[in-house]
Design a protein around this motif. Structure first.
Motif, short mmCIF file in Angstrom:
data_model
loop_
_atom_site.label_atom_id
_atom_site.label_comp_id
_atom_site.label_asym_id
_atom_site.label_seq_id
_atom_site.Cartn_x
_atom_site.Cartn_y
_atom_site.Cartn_z
N GLY A 81 5.33 9.44 -101.04
CA GLY A 81 6.48 10.05 -100.39
C GLY A 81 6.23 10.31 -98.91
N LEU A 82 7.24 10.85 -98.23
CA LEU A 82 7.11 11.13 -96.80
C LEU A 82 6.09 12.23 -96.55
CD1 LEU A 82 10.75 11.21 -95.33
CD2 LEU A 82 8.99 9.52 -94.89
N PRO A 83 5.31 12.11 -95.49
CA PRO A 83 4.39 13.20 -95.13
C PRO A 83 5.17 14.39 -94.56
CG PRO A 83 4.34 11.49 -93.46
CD PRO A 83 5.18 10.96 -94.59
N THR A 84 4.54 15.55 -94.56
CA THR A 84 5.21 16.76 -94.10
C THR A 84 5.55 16.71 -92.62
OG1 THR A 84 3.06 17.82 -93.77
CG2 THR A 84 4.18 18.21 -95.87
N ASP A 85 4.89 15.83 -91.85
CA ASP A 85 5.17 15.71 -90.42
C ASP A 85 6.00 14.46 -90.12
OD1 ASP A 85 3.26 13.83 -90.97
OD2 ASP A 85 1.92 14.37 -89.32
N ALA A 86 6.85 14.06 -91.04
CA ALA A 86 7.64 12.84 -90.87
C ALA A 86 8.60 12.93 -89.69
CB ALA A 86 8.42 12.53 -92.14
N GLY A 87 9.00 14.14 -89.30
CA GLY A 87 9.90 14.33 -88.16
C GLY A 87 9.55 15.59 -87.41
N GLN A 88 10.11 15.73 -86.24
CA GLN A 88 9.84 16.91 -85.43
C GLN A 88 10.55 18.13 -86.04
OE1 GLN A 88 7.83 17.10 -82.68
NE2 GLN A 88 7.29 15.00 -83.26
N PRO A 89 9.87 19.29 -86.03
CA PRO A 89 10.54 20.50 -86.53
C PRO A 89 11.68 20.90 -85.61
CG PRO A 89 8.44 21.04 -85.49
CD PRO A 89 8.51 19.54 -85.56
N LEU A 90 12.79 21.32 -86.21
CA LEU A 90 13.96 21.74 -85.46
C LEU A 90 14.23 23.21 -85.74
CD1 LEU A 90 16.27 18.67 -86.21
CD2 LEU A 90 14.77 19.00 -84.24
N GLU A 91 15.07 23.83 -84.95
CA GLU A 91 15.37 25.25 -85.13
C GLU A 91 16.32 25.45 -86.30
OE1 GLU A 91 19.01 25.31 -81.82
OE2 GLU A 91 17.23 26.57 -81.56
N ASP A 92 16.36 26.68 -86.79
CA ASP A 92 17.30 27.11 -87.83
C ASP A 92 17.13 26.32 -89.13
OD1 ASP A 92 18.43 28.92 -86.01
OD2 ASP A 92 19.78 27.39 -85.23
N ASN A 93 15.90 25.93 -89.43
CA ASN A 93 15.54 25.27 -90.70
C ASN A 93 16.10 23.86 -90.85
OD1 ASN A 93 14.24 27.72 -91.96
ND2 ASN A 93 16.31 28.51 -91.71
N PHE A 94 16.60 23.27 -89.78
CA PHE A 94 17.11 21.90 -89.87
C PHE A 94 15.96 20.89 -89.77
CE2 PHE A 94 21.05 24.06 -89.00
CZ PHE A 94 22.00 23.29 -89.65
N TYR A 95 16.20 19.69 -90.29
CA TYR A 95 15.22 18.62 -90.29
C TYR A 95 15.67 17.49 -89.37
CZ TYR A 95 12.69 20.43 -94.35
OH TYR A 95 11.93 21.19 -95.19
N GLU A 96 14.70 16.87 -88.73
CA GLU A 96 15.00 15.66 -87.97
C GLU A 96 15.21 14.50 -88.94
OE1 GLU A 96 13.17 13.79 -83.98
OE2 GLU A 96 11.80 13.77 -85.68
N ASN A 97 16.15 13.64 -88.63
CA ASN A 97 16.39 12.44 -89.42
C ASN A 97 15.28 11.43 -89.13
OD1 ASN A 97 17.24 10.07 -90.60
ND2 ASN A 97 19.30 10.09 -89.72
N PRO A 98 14.38 11.18 -90.09
CA PRO A 98 13.26 10.27 -89.81
C PRO A 98 13.68 8.81 -89.76
CG PRO A 98 13.21 10.97 -92.09
CD PRO A 98 14.31 11.75 -91.44
N PHE A 99 14.91 8.52 -90.16
CA PHE A 99 15.39 7.14 -90.20
C PHE A 99 16.62 6.95 -89.32
CE2 PHE A 99 13.80 7.92 -94.69
CZ PHE A 99 12.50 7.50 -94.39
N ALA A 100 16.69 7.70 -88.25
CA ALA A 100 17.88 7.68 -87.39
C ALA A 100 18.15 6.30 -86.80
CB ALA A 100 17.73 8.71 -86.28
N ASN A 101 17.12 5.49 -86.63
CA ASN A 101 17.30 4.17 -86.00
C ASN A 101 17.50 3.04 -87.00
OD1 ASN A 101 16.97 5.26 -83.37
ND2 ASN A 101 14.74 5.19 -83.61
N ASP A 102 17.51 3.36 -88.29
CA ASP A 102 17.70 2.32 -89.30
C ASP A 102 19.12 1.76 -89.25
OD1 ASP A 102 15.16 2.94 -90.06
OD2 ASP A 102 15.65 3.44 -92.15
N GLN A 103 19.23 0.50 -89.55
CA GLN A 103 20.53 -0.16 -89.65
C GLN A 103 20.70 -0.73 -91.05
OE1 GLN A 103 22.86 -0.14 -87.17
NE2 GLN A 103 21.39 1.17 -86.05
N PRO A 104 21.93 -0.80 -91.55
CA PRO A 104 22.14 -1.37 -92.90
C PRO A 104 21.70 -2.83 -92.96
CG PRO A 104 24.12 -0.24 -92.11
CD PRO A 104 23.20 -0.35 -90.94
N GLU A 105 21.16 -3.21 -94.10
CA GLU A 105 20.83 -4.62 -94.32
C GLU A 105 22.08 -5.43 -94.62
OE1 GLU A 105 17.87 -4.45 -97.42
OE2 GLU A 105 16.25 -4.21 -95.95
N PHE A 106 23.03 -4.79 -95.30
CA PHE A 106 24.34 -5.38 -95.55
C PHE A 106 25.27 -4.27 -96.03
CE2 PHE A 106 21.78 -5.84 -99.35
CZ PHE A 106 22.61 -5.45 -100.38
N VAL A 107 26.54 -4.58 -96.14
CA VAL A 107 27.53 -3.59 -96.57
C VAL A 107 28.33 -4.16 -97.73
CG1 VAL A 107 29.55 -2.23 -95.89
CG2 VAL A 107 27.71 -2.63 -94.23
#
Length: 454
Positions: A58-84
């Motif tokens: 699974g993803l490591p605990t440091d997969a994304g930067q910590p954000l304020e107010d308990n939110f998580y960074e999207n570790p896959f923000a740059n991913d694009q669909p392979e198809f639709v």
């Protein structure tokens, strides 16, 4: 520090349908956990064509930067669909779709889409969870044909190597979770897309993680749950309290409601089975919450087998701070631009209402993610055998907490052309708080009146 509750190899995808009760596990089977199986019972290997990868923890605990107010960074923000997948091409992918997904393409041919992304097996749990599952594997027993379980108090993943449909359902209900406090929205869009927001506040506590609860005194207690409506004004201050058990035939669910208008606390036996969900305008049942919850005794559960299905997964777009609810909630269904589907192995379980019992859903088919034992998709049929409602649980893994959860739950009414969406928190002041440390006094009927003060 957050407190967390602490397939199957060789079983082919063509597993014979089974409704039999499970037998005790052999030591050889238990030894597969953490080896050819993941520590909680999924197949560790990928599939033959490589479209499902090997599980590597699974993803490591440091997969994304910590954000304020308990939110998580999207570790896959740059991913694009392979198809639709669309209404124009879904027949090409039909063998990896559920009947509910096919029905959505046919119901909303111009707007419903499934963007398919690379499969990433992100779910993992703390080491203490794995140790507990290995230690308790084979101990839990089904009670009264699967209506409850015994010999499994205050653990997680009761049946990591399931041999019956009831065991898979109980894995969903005993999955590893945490004390949590969260604020979220619920909406029931009309056919034209208009909606009103229901603002909810929720607290959940587990006996083994509550300092003032003696676990030995509540061996059959699964969890304590409190839910308050904060808006709109006409509903604000109404509070629901639930004490859930592992064997609800032995000790039925206890539920109370506080009505702010009447300023009275009442027992609420209707908060179960197909009783109406809180402030849901009749768009979901009580046991639709968290995809499925409560006593399973009204159904005969049949294990259909394992399948490879495109399921909503790694739904981080639905957890990003600041995402507008109005951009997500559209007529007919949520906006496909905020969804992510991946190919995963799931267990399919079919529930048929028992003779002599009743429920508005005569049949339910659950598709359960092998890596988390969470229900990903659910098809609900009415008494005529018509596919009526289609449920989606958009899973996102809280990697800092090592805990998967639902970023959003949706239940689409194919007949009415409406749906309910619940669980979104991107416009709230805080994401779910997993460092919540409740006391038992917060989950007593006497506390309801104080909780409901406007």
């Amino acid at each position: 520090m957050r407190k967390t509750l602490c397939g199957v190899g060789g079983l082919a995808l063509s597993l014979v349908a089974s409704g039999v009760m499970a037998q005790s596990l052999t030591q050889d089977e238990i030894d597969k956990l953490g080896n050819e199986l993941t520590p909680i019972g999924a197949e560790k290997s990928g599939n033959a064509d490589g479209t499902i990868p090997e599980w590597t923890g699974g993803l490591p605990t440091d997969a994304g930067q910590p954000l304020e107010d308990n939110f998580y960074e999207n570790p896959f923000a740059n991913d694009q669909p392979e198809f639709v997948i669309t209404a124009q091409n879904y027949q090409e992918y039909r063998e990896k779709l559920t009947p509910g997904q096919v029905a959505m393409f046919e119901r909303y041919p111009d707007t419903f889409q499934m963007p398919i992304y690379e499969t990433k097996r992100t779910v993992g749990y703390p080491e203490e969870t794995y140790e507990q599952v290995k230690r308790t594997a084979g101990q839990a027993k089904l009670v009264n044909g699967g209506d409850g379980i015994s010999d499994f108090s205050h653990g997680s993943f009761a049946f990591p190597i399931p041999k019956s449909g009831a065991e898979v359902v109980w894995n969903h209900m005993t999955r590893a979770r945490s004390n949590v406090k969260r604020w979220y929205m619920q909406a029931m869009p009309q056919t034209n897309g208009s909606y009103n927001l229901i603002k909810m506040e929720e607290e959940v506590g587990y006996p083994q993680y509550m300092d003032d609860v003696n676990e030995a005194e509540v061996p059959n207690t699964l969890l304590y749950f409190k839910q308050r409506v904060n808006a709109p004004a006409r509903l604000a201050g109404n509070v629901l309290l639930v004490h859930d058990t592992l064997d609800q035939l032995k000790e039925p669910r206890m539920a109370w409601v506080y009505n702010a208008g009447q300023r009275r606390v009442r027992r609420a036996p209707q908060v179960s089975y197909d009783g109406p969900g809180t402030a849901s305008d009749g768009m979901r049942t009580s046991d639709n919450f968290s995809m499925y919850n409560g006593a399973p005794d009204r159904y005969d559960w049949k294990l259909i087998g394992k399948k490879e299905i495109y399921v909503p997964y790694n739904a981080y777009k639905l957890t990003e701070k600041g995402v507008k609810y109005d951009d997500v909630l559209k007529a007919g269904h949520i906006n496909p631009e905020f969804t992510r589907y991946e190919l995963h192995r799931v267990w399919e379980v079919q529930g048929d209402v028992k003779q002599g019992q009743r429920h508005i859903y005569a049949q339910r088919n659950f598709f359960v993610d092998e890596d988390s034992w969470m229900i990903n998709l659910a098809d609900h049929y009415d008494g005529r055998g018509t596919l009526w409602r289609v449920g989606e649980g958009h899973i996102a893994f809280a990697y800092k907490e090592k805990l998967p959860g639902y970023a959003l739950e949706t239940l689409y009414d194919l007949l009415a052309g409406r749906y309910i969406a619940l669980g979104m928190y991107t416009e709230e002041t805080s994401a779910p708080q997993y460092d919540f440390d409740p006391s038992y006094n917060q989950f007593t009927p006497a506390a309801l009146r104080a909780s409901g003060v406007r």
